[in-house]
Design a protein around this motif. Structure first.
Motif, PDB file in Angstrom:
ATOM      1  N   LEU A 112      59.918  50.758  29.074  1.00 13.53           N
ATOM      2  CA  LEU A 112      59.274  52.018  29.439  1.00 13.53           C
ATOM      3  C   LEU A 112      59.852  52.559  30.737  1.00 13.53           C
ATOM      4  N   PRO A 113      59.906  53.888  30.886  1.00 17.36           N
ATOM      5  CA  PRO A 113      60.404  54.474  32.131  1.00 17.36           C
ATOM      6  C   PRO A 113      59.596  53.968  33.329  1.00 17.36           C
ATOM      7  N   ARG A 114      60.266  53.793  34.468  1.00 14.90           N
ATOM      8  CA  ARG A 114      59.596  53.277  35.669  1.00 14.90           C
ATOM      9  C   ARG A 114      58.393  54.124  36.053  1.00 14.90           C
ATOM     10  N   ALA A 115      58.515  55.459  35.944  1.00 12.90           N
ATOM     11  CA  ALA A 115      57.403  56.341  36.325  1.00 12.90           C
ATOM     12  C   ALA A 115      56.178  56.091  35.450  1.00 12.90           C
ATOM     13  N   VAL A 116      56.389  55.824  34.168  1.00 17.73           N
ATOM     14  CA  VAL A 116      55.280  55.539  33.247  1.00 17.73           C
ATOM     15  C   VAL A 116      54.638  54.203  33.620  1.00 17.73           C
ATOM     16  N   ALA A 117      55.459  53.194  33.912  1.00 20.54           N
ATOM     17  CA  ALA A 117      54.934  51.880  34.296  1.00 20.54           C
ATOM     18  C   ALA A 117      54.121  51.980  35.588  1.00 20.54           C
ATOM     19  N   GLU A 118      54.643  52.725  36.563  1.00 18.50           N
ATOM     20  CA  GLU A 118      53.961  52.843  37.853  1.00 18.50           C
ATOM     21  C   GLU A 118      52.645  53.604  37.726  1.00 18.50           C
ATOM     22  N   ALA A 119      52.585  54.565  36.812  1.00 20.53           N
ATOM     23  CA  ALA A 119      51.366  55.363  36.631  1.00 20.53           C
ATOM     24  C   ALA A 119      50.335  54.628  35.773  1.00 20.53           C
ATOM     25  N   GLY A 120      50.746  53.569  35.101  1.00 20.57           N
ATOM     26  CA  GLY A 120      49.850  52.846  34.201  1.00 20.57           C
ATOM     27  C   GLY A 120      50.090  53.288  32.775  1.00 20.57           C
ATOM     28  N   ALA A 121      50.898  52.537  32.045  1.00 27.12           N
ATOM     29  CA  ALA A 121      51.253  52.913  30.674  1.00 27.12           C
ATOM     30  C   ALA A 121      50.014  52.897  29.786  1.00 27.12           C
ATOM     31  N   PRO A 122      49.880  53.889  28.893  1.00 31.57           N
ATOM     32  CA  PRO A 122      48.719  53.905  27.989  1.00 31.57           C
ATOM     33  C   PRO A 122      48.798  52.777  26.967  1.00 31.57           C
ATOM     34  N   GLU A 123      47.643  52.246  26.626  1.00 32.93           N
ATOM     35  CA  GLU A 123      47.578  51.176  25.623  1.00 32.93           C
ATOM     36  C   GLU A 123      47.969  51.723  24.245  1.00 32.93           C
ATOM     37  N   PRO A 124      48.692  50.932  23.452  1.00 33.01           N
ATOM     38  CA  PRO A 124      49.027  51.352  22.081  1.00 33.01           C
ATOM     39  C   PRO A 124      47.771  51.446  21.219  1.00 33.01           C
ATOM     40  N   THR A 125      47.795  52.331  20.229  1.00 30.33           N
ATOM     41  CA  THR A 125      46.675  52.460  19.292  1.00 30.33           C
ATOM     42  C   THR A 125      46.999  51.864  17.927  1.00 30.33           C
ATOM     43  N   GLU A 126      48.249  51.550  17.687  1.00 26.94           N
ATOM     44  CA  GLU A 126      48.643  50.993  16.386  1.00 26.94           C
ATOM     45  C   GLU A 126      48.620  49.473  16.448  1.00 26.94           C
ATOM     46  N   GLY A 128      49.543  45.684  16.134  1.00 28.04           N
ATOM     47  CA  GLY A 128      50.817  44.981  16.208  1.00 28.04           C
ATOM     48  C   GLY A 128      51.757  45.492  17.276  1.00 28.04           C
ATOM     49  N   VAL A 129      51.333  46.483  18.053  1.00 28.14           N
ATOM     50  CA  VAL A 129      52.162  47.013  19.139  1.00 28.14           C
ATOM     51  C   VAL A 129      51.469  46.637  20.447  1.00 28.14           C
ATOM     52  N   ARG A 130      52.223  46.102  21.402  1.00 25.57           N
ATOM     53  CA  ARG A 130      51.618  45.633  22.648  1.00 25.57           C
ATOM     54  C   ARG A 130      52.519  45.914  23.844  1.00 25.57           C
ATOM     55  N   LEU A 131      51.887  46.028  25.008  1.00 23.04           N
ATOM     56  CA  LEU A 131      52.611  46.166  26.265  1.00 23.04           C
ATOM     57  C   LEU A 131      52.862  44.769  26.828  1.00 23.04           C
ATOM     58  N   VAL A 132      54.053  44.553  27.386  1.00 21.23           N
ATOM     59  CA  VAL A 132      54.381  43.273  28.012  1.00 21.23           C
ATOM     60  C   VAL A 132      55.076  43.522  29.343  1.00 21.23           C
ATOM     61  N   GLN A 133      54.674  42.755  30.356  1.00 18.15           N
ATOM     62  CA  GLN A 133      55.329  42.830  31.663  1.00 18.15           C
ATOM     63  C   GLN A 133      56.445  41.791  31.678  1.00 18.15           C
ATOM     64  N   VAL A 134      57.675  42.235  31.866  1.00 16.54           N
ATOM     65  CA  VAL A 134      58.827  41.335  31.893  1.00 16.54           C
ATOM     66  C   VAL A 134      59.135  41.030  33.357  1.00 16.54           C
ATOM     67  N   PRO A 135      59.106  39.768  33.757  1.00 17.16           N
ATOM     68  CA  PRO A 135      59.356  39.430  35.159  1.00 17.16           C
ATOM     69  C   PRO A 135      60.840  39.567  35.508  1.00 17.16           C
ATOM     70  N   PRO A 136      61.179  39.561  36.804  1.00 15.35           N
ATOM     71  CA  PRO A 136      62.598  39.527  37.174  1.00 15.35           C
ATOM     72  C   PRO A 136      63.266  38.318  36.506  1.00 15.35           C
TER      73      PRO A 136
END
Length: 201
Positions: A112-126, A128-136
């Motif tokens: 996801l674009p950095r601006a979207v991540a910083e603003a708080g990405a919206p939760e998926p509604t479908e 089987g789709v999920r948000l994941v934070q990938v560490p360095p």
């Protein structure tokens, strides 16, 4: 941005992608920390946010469709989110964050674009789709152009793993694929990469 402008920009990006122009896509930030033989790079990636779904492998159109629907409004706010590059596919899932493997048990991931991540990405509604934070993390990558056939991918994965073995690099995951261009791009202008997550030094 309204839907018409969003889809127009997406169409323009796709047309430019045919010719290997990907300057409009945001990409995850990384620095190259080491150059190995045969063009293999060791990269240090910053932490980033991704949306992912289970996949049957690199060319899974259903998985791609679920992720594309998320960025085009299948999320809690109904917001439109810009496409980024690369799309990750290939590699077993490890811990909570890793991408796809061709075959069973894999995932496909859009960053996801950095601006979207910083603003708080919206939760998926479908489902089987999920948000994941990938560490360095450290990733070894080998760039190539041309065909995305299983044979081409296998040859480049073998080169990557041979080079890493020769330099005593410890893999944390099996190789996976990162694609930067649409599948209809001119083959010799494509940016394809096979990559593998590395253990901490």
């Amino acid at each position: 941005m309204d839907k018409f402008v969003y889809y127009l920009v997406t169409l323009v990006e796709s047309v430019l992608g045919v010719f290997g122009v990907r300057a409009l896509y945001e990409q995850p930030r990384y620095s190259v920390v080491q150059h190995l033989d045969r063009g293999v790079e060791i990269r240090a990636y910053e932490g980033r946010l991704a949306v992912e779904t289970d996949s049957r492998g690199q060319g899974d159109g259903e998985a791609f469709g679920r992720l594309f629907r998320y960025i085009t409004g299948a999320n809690r706010t109904g917001g439109l989110i810009a496409m980024t590059a690369p799309v990750e596919a290939g590699g077993q899932r490890i811990a909570m964050t890793v991408p796809v493997e061709q075959g069973a048990g894999g995932t496909m991931r859009f960053f996801l674009p950095r601006a979207v991540a910083e603003a708080g990405a919206p939760e998926p509604t479908e489902a089987g789709v999920r948000l994941v934070q990938v560490p360095p993390e450290r990733i070894a990558a080998l760039r190539f152009t041309g065909s995305l056939s299983p044979q081409a991918r296998s040859v480049h994965e073998r080169t990557l793993t041979d080079v890493l073995a020769a330099s005593n690099q410890k893999l944390q995951s099996p190789p996976f694929f990162m694609g930067y261009d649409p599948p209809f791009s001119i083959p010799f202008l494509r940016r394809n990469e096979v990559a593998a997550r590395l253990a901490s030094p």
